[in-house]
Design an enzyme around this catalytic site. Sequence first.
Site, PDB file in Angstrom:
ATOM      1  N   ASP A   7      38.287  42.575  46.527  1.00 46.05           N
ATOM      2  CA  ASP A   7      38.112  41.975  45.287  1.00 46.05           C
ATOM      3  C   ASP A   7      39.479  41.388  45.131  1.00 46.05           C
ATOM      4  O   ASP A   7      40.359  41.678  45.438  1.00 46.05           O
ATOM      5  CB  ASP A   7      37.853  43.078  44.265  1.00 46.05           C
ATOM      6  CG  ASP A   7      37.325  42.268  42.857  1.00 46.05           C
ATOM      7  OD1 ASP A   7      36.292  41.496  42.962  1.00 46.05           O
ATOM      8  OD2 ASP A   7      38.175  42.446  42.060  1.00 46.05           O
ATOM      9  N   ASP A  52      41.403  32.748  28.941  1.00 44.73           N
ATOM     10  CA  ASP A  52      40.230  33.385  29.079  1.00 44.73           C
ATOM     11  C   ASP A  52      40.201  34.415  30.477  1.00 44.73           C
ATOM     12  O   ASP A  52      39.776  35.630  30.542  1.00 44.73           O
ATOM     13  CB  ASP A  52      38.952  32.667  29.432  1.00 44.73           C
ATOM     14  CG  ASP A  52      38.674  31.822  28.015  1.00 44.73           C
ATOM     15  OD1 ASP A  52      38.770  32.152  27.314  1.00 44.73           O
ATOM     16  OD2 ASP A  52      37.873  30.695  28.294  1.00 44.73           O
ATOM     17  N   HIS A 152      38.827  44.068  34.354  1.00 48.34           N
ATOM     18  CA  HIS A 152      38.562  44.035  35.702  1.00 48.34           C
ATOM     19  C   HIS A 152      40.052  44.233  36.324  1.00 48.34           C
ATOM     20  O   HIS A 152      40.944  43.961  35.882  1.00 48.34           O
ATOM     21  CB  HIS A 152      38.220  42.518  35.920  1.00 48.34           C
ATOM     22  CG  HIS A 152      36.781  42.179  35.640  1.00 48.34           C
ATOM     23  ND1 HIS A 152      36.078  41.590  36.517  1.00 48.34           N
ATOM     24  CD2 HIS A 152      36.063  42.283  34.442  1.00 48.34           C
ATOM     25  CE1 HIS A 152      34.875  41.400  35.767  1.00 48.34           C
ATOM     26  NE2 HIS A 152      34.949  41.975  34.672  1.00 48.34           N
ATOM     27  N   ASP A 157      37.685  47.715  41.339  1.00 48.13           N
ATOM     28  CA  ASP A 157      36.382  47.032  41.536  1.00 48.13           C
ATOM     29  C   ASP A 157      36.087  47.046  42.805  1.00 48.13           C
ATOM     30  O   ASP A 157      35.006  47.410  43.367  1.00 48.13           O
ATOM     31  CB  ASP A 157      36.584  45.672  41.115  1.00 48.13           C
ATOM     32  CG  ASP A 157      36.522  45.291  39.531  1.00 48.13           C
ATOM     33  OD1 ASP A 157      36.503  46.371  38.926  1.00 48.13           O
ATOM     34  OD2 ASP A 157      36.656  44.072  38.911  1.00 48.13           O
TER      35      ASP A 157
END
Length: 241
Positions: A7, A52, A152, A157
């Site tokens: 990831d 974001d 995250h 993850d």
Amino acid sequence: MRQIVLDTETTGLSAESGDRIIEIGCVELVGRKLTGNNRHYYLNPERDSHEDALKVHGISNEFLRDKPKFAAVVDELLEYVAGAEIIIHNAAFDVAFLSKELELLGRPAFTHHVGSVVDTLAMAKEMYPGKRNSLDALCDRLGVDNSGRTLHGALLDAELLADVYINLTRGQDALLIDVVETGISAGIAVRVDLTQFTLPVLLANDQESAAHEELLQQLDKESKGRTLWRIGFEAAAAPVA
């Protein structure tokens, strides 16, 4: 088989527009078992993350200032993933970023260095059509504990995705051969004669049939009546003039 669950976290959504990788997490599976031989890198992307993106991963620009650049870890990373099957959720995204980082260093694309890439998002969409198939949704559906995932993070993850992948493919266990225990050399295919087995036919009960019909109706609604099995059934059932 050696598999790497991978990831990344990035500064934004577009590698082609100049966004960069800020974190890579890798978890190794051998024979579908976690080995603990993992890799984790924080990277200086040489640019700030979009607002974001910061809300998603929470890794500040200041934290990354003194971290190594991708060029400093690329040889170790490529040696680690070499020839392995790479498992990624929404693989197109991560592979695009990894390939762009390699391109900036004059290296071949990421897929050139690995055996193959498996996209668990594509797998999940096929297994659970019409449902949410984010990593969090799959954790909930498959009973994988993700209570520690408030933001995250690439390594966390990857660890969660390893559990999700094992659960997604659990039905394959009976068809796998442990090449280590049987002494069979890796890469040699073994043919198994399945005609010696008598497989029972298990019919769906009323509750399962009703649940199946409910799912078909949901897919019919989402496709506005264009599902092929309904069209084929109606054509077959139509009276012949």
